[in-house]
Design a protein around this motif. Sequence first.
Motif, PDB file in Angstrom:
ATOM      1  N   PRO A  53       0.594  -0.880   0.146  1.00 54.34           N
ATOM      2  CA  PRO A  53      -0.324  -0.105   0.091  1.00 54.34           C
ATOM      3  C   PRO A  53       0.851   1.695   0.083  1.00 54.34           C
ATOM      4  O   PRO A  53       2.009   1.191   0.703  1.00 54.34           O
ATOM      5  N   SER A  54       0.658   2.227  -0.675  1.00 56.89           N
ATOM      6  CA  SER A  54       1.042   3.477  -0.376  1.00 56.89           C
ATOM      7  C   SER A  54       0.492   4.123   0.715  1.00 56.89           C
ATOM      8  O   SER A  54      -0.427   4.017   1.318  1.00 56.89           O
ATOM      9  N   ASP A  55       1.054   5.673   0.843  1.00 56.60           N
ATOM     10  CA  ASP A  55       0.627   5.999   2.043  1.00 56.60           C
ATOM     11  C   ASP A  55      -0.718   6.895   1.735  1.00 56.60           C
ATOM     12  O   ASP A  55      -1.012   7.226   0.718  1.00 56.60           O
ATOM     13  N   GLY A  56      -1.434   6.754   2.818  1.00 57.46           N
ATOM     14  CA  GLY A  56      -2.814   7.279   2.708  1.00 57.46           C
ATOM     15  C   GLY A  56      -3.360   6.516   2.837  1.00 57.46           C
ATOM     16  O   GLY A  56      -4.617   6.688   2.667  1.00 57.46           O
ATOM     17  N   ASP A  57      -3.339   5.202   2.547  1.00 55.20           N
ATOM     18  CA  ASP A  57      -4.578   4.368   1.803  1.00 55.20           C
ATOM     19  C   ASP A  57      -5.081   3.541   2.926  1.00 55.20           C
ATOM     20  O   ASP A  57      -4.642   3.929   4.181  1.00 55.20           O
ATOM     21  N   VAL A  58      -6.062   2.836   2.726  1.00 57.82           N
ATOM     22  CA  VAL A  58      -7.111   2.112   3.391  1.00 57.82           C
ATOM     23  C   VAL A  58      -7.201   1.022   3.020  1.00 57.82           C
ATOM     24  O   VAL A  58      -7.892   0.817   2.050  1.00 57.82           O
ATOM     25  N   GLN A  59      -6.865   0.028   4.221  1.00 60.03           N
ATOM     26  CA  GLN A  59      -6.880  -1.763   3.983  1.00 60.03           C
ATOM     27  C   GLN A  59      -7.583  -2.474   4.759  1.00 60.03           C
ATOM     28  O   GLN A  59      -7.417  -1.493   6.065  1.00 60.03           O
ATOM     29  N   GLY A  60      -8.462  -3.017   4.688  1.00 54.43           N
ATOM     30  CA  GLY A  60      -9.218  -3.719   5.358  1.00 54.43           C
ATOM     31  C   GLY A  60      -8.858  -5.504   5.210  1.00 54.43           C
ATOM     32  O   GLY A  60      -8.896  -5.757   5.159  1.00 54.43           O
ATOM     33  N   LYS A  95       5.524   5.635   5.891  1.00 54.25           N
ATOM     34  CA  LYS A  95       4.178   6.025   5.106  1.00 54.25           C
ATOM     35  C   LYS A  95       3.502   5.475   6.406  1.00 54.25           C
ATOM     36  O   LYS A  95       3.398   4.562   6.976  1.00 54.25           O
ATOM     37  N   ARG A  96       2.190   5.934   5.980  1.00 53.20           N
ATOM     38  CA  ARG A  96       0.655   5.551   6.673  1.00 53.20           C
ATOM     39  C   ARG A  96      -0.361   4.787   5.913  1.00 53.20           C
ATOM     40  O   ARG A  96      -0.685   5.378   5.382  1.00 53.20           O
ATOM     41  N   CYS A 122      -3.918   2.857  12.739  1.00 50.89           N
ATOM     42  CA  CYS A 122      -3.179   3.381  11.613  1.00 50.89           C
ATOM     43  C   CYS A 122      -1.345   2.754  11.692  1.00 50.89           C
ATOM     44  O   CYS A 122      -1.033   3.010  12.925  1.00 50.89           O
ATOM     45  N   ALA A 123      -1.123   2.482  10.595  1.00 50.30           N
ATOM     46  CA  ALA A 123       0.474   1.477  11.535  1.00 50.30           C
ATOM     47  C   ALA A 123       1.098   2.583  10.523  1.00 50.30           C
ATOM     48  O   ALA A 123       1.043   3.010   8.980  1.00 50.30           O
TER      49      ALA A 123
END
Length: 224
Positions: A53-60, A95-96, A122-123
Motif C-alpha cells: 500500500p501507499s501512504d494514505g491508503d486504507v485497507q481492511g 508511510k502511514r 494506523c500503521a
Amino acid sequence: MIRRTLATLLAALVLLTGAAQAAQATGYRYWSFWDRAGDTWTYATQGPSTARPSDGDVQGFRFAVSEDSKDAARPRGAAVFEVICARTPAQDGKKRVALVIDFGTAADAPSGETPPARRTVCARVSEDATAAEALAAVAEPLRYDTNALLCAITGYPEKGCGEQVSGAKEPTAAEDQNASGKSATEQNADSGDDGPALGLVAGIAVVTVLGAAALWQARRRRDA
C-alpha cells in the motif's frame, strides 16, 4: 388441463425446494483482505504478503464465513484515513496505512470463541512495507498456515484456518448495527441483495396461484 396444471405446480414446488437448499450452501471461515477506494471496499487482487500500500491508503480485514470472493462479507463501519491516522503524524522515510480490522459476528465465530470488537488502527511503517508487515506492526500476534494463508489476527481465532462450514447463520441485527452504526433497515438497503427470503416468498406466491387454478379447474369440470 388439470394434469398440466398439477405438473406445473409440482415443478414449482421442486424449484422452491431447490432454492431453500441453495440457501444452505457451504462456505469457508477465513480472513478476507480488502482495498478501500473512496467509499467502496473492493476485494483485494493480491494477498497482504505481496500487496504494498501507499501512504494514505486504507485497507481492511474481515473475518467471516463466505462461499467465495463474490459473496465475501466486507469490513463494516466508517473507514476514513484522516480519522484513523489523525493522531499518527507523518515521518520522513515512513508511510502511514489505515487498517480496519473487523473480527466478524458471533454467527461466524468458531465454536467456543467470541469475536473481539471491530477496531481501526494506523500503521506507520517503512515505505516499501507490505500490507502484512503493516498489520504485524499493530495487530500481533498473527498466525499463518503452511501455505501463508492468514489464519488469525491478534490471536483470533485461536485455532482453525479456512475450514469448510455448512449452513452458516446470519448475523443478528444488533451485531451488524454495533459494528457499523447503521440500523438493520439501512444495512438491508446498502446490501442491494433481496436474498433467499424474497425468492422463497415469490415461490410460495406462485405455488398458491397454481394451486388455486387447479382447484378452480376441478370444480369447473365437476359442475359441467
